[in-house]
Design a protein around this motif. Structure first.
Motif, PDB file in Angstrom:
ATOM      1  N   LYS A 223       0.836  -1.209   0.000  1.00  0.00           N
ATOM      2  CA  LYS A 223       0.000   0.000   0.000  1.00  0.00           C
ATOM      3  C   LYS A 223       0.865   1.251   0.000  1.00  0.00           C
ATOM      4  CE  LYS A 223      -2.153   1.484   3.704  1.00  0.00           C
ATOM      5  NZ  LYS A 223      -3.061   1.592   4.848  1.00  0.00           N
ATOM      6  N   ARG A 224       1.921   1.270   0.826  1.00  0.00           N
ATOM      7  CA  ARG A 224       2.817   2.435   0.872  1.00  0.00           C
ATOM      8  C   ARG A 224       3.518   2.644  -0.459  1.00  0.00           C
ATOM      9  NH1 ARG A 224       5.647   0.343   5.086  1.00  0.00           N
ATOM     10  NH2 ARG A 224       4.081  -0.055   6.629  1.00  0.00           N
ATOM     11  N   ALA A 225       3.966   1.561  -1.086  1.00  0.00           N
ATOM     12  CA  ALA A 225       4.642   1.670  -2.379  1.00  0.00           C
ATOM     13  C   ALA A 225       3.695   2.213  -3.441  1.00  0.00           C
ATOM     14  CB  ALA A 225       5.185   0.305  -2.800  1.00  0.00           C
ATOM     15  N   PHE A 226       2.445   1.774  -3.417  1.00  0.00           N
ATOM     16  CA  PHE A 226       1.472   2.241  -4.406  1.00  0.00           C
ATOM     17  C   PHE A 226       1.127   3.704  -4.200  1.00  0.00           C
ATOM     18  CE2 PHE A 226      -1.803   2.102  -7.453  1.00  0.00           C
ATOM     19  CZ  PHE A 226      -2.865   2.817  -6.949  1.00  0.00           C
ATOM     20  N   THR A 227       0.861   4.113  -2.983  1.00  0.00           N
ATOM     21  CA  THR A 227       0.445   5.490  -2.740  1.00  0.00           C
ATOM     22  C   THR A 227       1.582   6.482  -2.932  1.00  0.00           C
ATOM     23  OG1 THR A 227       0.776   5.231  -0.366  1.00  0.00           O
ATOM     24  CG2 THR A 227      -1.454   4.887  -1.200  1.00  0.00           C
ATOM     25  N   ASN A 228       2.813   6.082  -2.685  1.00  0.00           N
ATOM     26  CA  ASN A 228       3.951   6.984  -2.875  1.00  0.00           C
ATOM     27  C   ASN A 228       4.319   7.134  -4.340  1.00  0.00           C
ATOM     28  OD1 ASN A 228       4.165   7.444  -0.157  1.00  0.00           O
ATOM     29  ND2 ASN A 228       5.739   5.922   0.161  1.00  0.00           N
ATOM     30  N   ALA A 229       4.031   6.132  -5.164  1.00  0.00           N
ATOM     31  CA  ALA A 229       4.417   6.175  -6.573  1.00  0.00           C
ATOM     32  C   ALA A 229       3.324   6.750  -7.462  1.00  0.00           C
ATOM     33  CB  ALA A 229       4.766   4.768  -7.044  1.00  0.00           C
ATOM     34  N   ARG A 230       2.212   7.071  -6.894  1.00  0.00           N
ATOM     35  CA  ARG A 230       1.068   7.543  -7.668  1.00  0.00           C
ATOM     36  C   ARG A 230       1.303   8.959  -8.183  1.00  0.00           C
ATOM     37  NH1 ARG A 230      -4.724   7.436  -4.913  1.00  0.00           N
ATOM     38  NH2 ARG A 230      -3.398   8.312  -3.317  1.00  0.00           N
ATOM     39  N   GLU A 231       0.920   9.199  -9.418  1.00  0.00           N
ATOM     40  CA  GLU A 231       1.010  10.530 -10.003  1.00  0.00           C
ATOM     41  C   GLU A 231      -0.112  11.405  -9.444  1.00  0.00           C
ATOM     42  OE1 GLU A 231       3.138  11.806 -12.416  1.00  0.00           O
ATOM     43  OE2 GLU A 231       4.326   9.993 -12.141  1.00  0.00           O
ATOM     44  N   PRO A 232       0.128  12.687  -9.261  1.00  0.00           N
ATOM     45  CA  PRO A 232      -0.961  13.556  -8.801  1.00  0.00           C
ATOM     46  C   PRO A 232      -2.042  13.647  -9.872  1.00  0.00           C
ATOM     47  CG  PRO A 232       0.968  14.851  -9.371  1.00  0.00           C
ATOM     48  CD  PRO A 232       1.369  13.404  -9.450  1.00  0.00           C
ATOM     49  N   ALA A 233      -3.288  13.643  -9.450  1.00  0.00           N
ATOM     50  CA  ALA A 233      -4.409  13.666 -10.389  1.00  0.00           C
ATOM     51  C   ALA A 233      -4.825  15.089 -10.752  1.00  0.00           C
ATOM     52  CB  ALA A 233      -5.589  12.916  -9.793  1.00  0.00           C
ATOM     53  N   PHE A 234      -4.411  16.063  -9.952  1.00  0.00           N
ATOM     54  CA  PHE A 234      -4.807  17.447 -10.181  1.00  0.00           C
ATOM     55  C   PHE A 234      -3.594  18.357 -10.042  1.00  0.00           C
ATOM     56  CE2 PHE A 234      -8.396  15.109  -8.581  1.00  0.00           C
ATOM     57  CZ  PHE A 234      -9.404  15.460  -9.462  1.00  0.00           C
ATOM     58  N   VAL A 235      -3.691  19.547 -10.628  1.00  0.00           N
ATOM     59  CA  VAL A 235      -2.621  20.537 -10.546  1.00  0.00           C
ATOM     60  C   VAL A 235      -3.252  21.929 -10.470  1.00  0.00           C
ATOM     61  CG1 VAL A 235      -2.348  20.830 -13.044  1.00  0.00           C
ATOM     62  CG2 VAL A 235      -0.403  21.229 -11.543  1.00  0.00           C
ATOM     63  N   CYS A 236      -2.575  22.830  -9.805  1.00  0.00           N
ATOM     64  CA  CYS A 236      -3.036  24.216  -9.734  1.00  0.00           C
ATOM     65  C   CYS A 236      -2.463  24.978 -10.926  1.00  0.00           C
ATOM     66  CB  CYS A 236      -2.578  24.856  -8.421  1.00  0.00           C
ATOM     67  SG  CYS A 236      -3.008  26.601  -8.308  1.00  0.00           S
ATOM     68  N   ARG A 237      -3.333  25.616 -11.695  1.00  0.00           N
ATOM     69  CA  ARG A 237      -2.866  26.398 -12.852  1.00  0.00           C
ATOM     70  C   ARG A 237      -2.094  27.627 -12.420  1.00  0.00           C
ATOM     71  NH1 ARG A 237      -8.369  27.446 -15.842  1.00  0.00           N
ATOM     72  NH2 ARG A 237      -8.619  28.219 -13.752  1.00  0.00           N
ATOM     73  N   SER A 238      -2.376  28.142 -11.245  1.00  0.00           N
ATOM     74  CA  SER A 238      -1.753  29.375 -10.781  1.00  0.00           C
ATOM     75  C   SER A 238      -0.314  29.153 -10.306  1.00  0.00           C
ATOM     76  CB  SER A 238      -2.596  29.985  -9.675  1.00  0.00           C
ATOM     77  OG  SER A 238      -2.015  31.173  -9.213  1.00  0.00           O
ATOM     78  N   CYS A 239      -0.129  28.242  -9.343  1.00  0.00           N
ATOM     79  CA  CYS A 239       1.216  28.029  -8.778  1.00  0.00           C
ATOM     80  C   CYS A 239       1.891  26.770  -9.319  1.00  0.00           C
ATOM     81  CB  CYS A 239       1.151  27.972  -7.252  1.00  0.00           C
ATOM     82  SG  CYS A 239       0.308  26.523  -6.581  1.00  0.00           S
ATOM     83  N   GLU A 240       1.171  25.979 -10.130  1.00  0.00           N
ATOM     84  CA  GLU A 240       1.675  24.764 -10.764  1.00  0.00           C
ATOM     85  C   GLU A 240       2.115  23.685  -9.787  1.00  0.00           C
ATOM     86  OE1 GLU A 240       4.552  25.820 -13.716  1.00  0.00           O
ATOM     87  OE2 GLU A 240       3.139  27.071 -14.795  1.00  0.00           O
ATOM     88  N   GLU A 241       1.552  23.692  -8.575  1.00  0.00           N
ATOM     89  CA  GLU A 241       1.836  22.661  -7.580  1.00  0.00           C
ATOM     90  C   GLU A 241       0.906  21.470  -7.791  1.00  0.00           C
ATOM     91  OE1 GLU A 241       4.078  22.349  -4.994  1.00  0.00           O
ATOM     92  OE2 GLU A 241       5.060  24.146  -5.761  1.00  0.00           O
ATOM     93  N   PRO A 242       1.410  20.234  -7.640  1.00  0.00           N
ATOM     94  CA  PRO A 242       0.530  19.074  -7.742  1.00  0.00           C
ATOM     95  C   PRO A 242      -0.414  19.001  -6.545  1.00  0.00           C
ATOM     96  CG  PRO A 242       2.745  18.407  -7.125  1.00  0.00           C
ATOM     97  CD  PRO A 242       2.797  19.877  -7.409  1.00  0.00           C
ATOM     98  N   VAL A 243      -1.633  18.548  -6.781  1.00  0.00           N
ATOM     99  CA  VAL A 243      -2.659  18.434  -5.750  1.00  0.00           C
ATOM    100  C   VAL A 243      -3.226  17.018  -5.843  1.00  0.00           C
ATOM    101  CG1 VAL A 243      -4.826  19.387  -4.887  1.00  0.00           C
ATOM    102  CG2 VAL A 243      -3.180  20.888  -5.998  1.00  0.00           C
TER     103      VAL A 243
END
Length: 54
Positions: A15-35
């Protein structure tokens, strides 16, 4: 070590390996940080610019 304890530890490790390797599904257009979740406002900068990653 019991069979259930071994199975539980293996499950947690996987579970830890899966959740840590997951790509972010959303991003902020303003600051470009993954969410990781869909928010109305970015948790990093507060702008209403969170959108799905294409």
């Amino acid at each position: 070590m019991s069979l259930f304890r071994k199975a539980g530890e293996k499950f947690e490790e996987t579970k830890r390996a899966f959740t840590n390797a997951r790509e972010p599904a959303f991003v902020c257009r303003s600051c470009e940080e993954p969410v990781s979740e869909e928010y109305e406002h970015c948790p990093h900068c507060g702008e209403a610019a969170v959108e799905p990653v294409e």
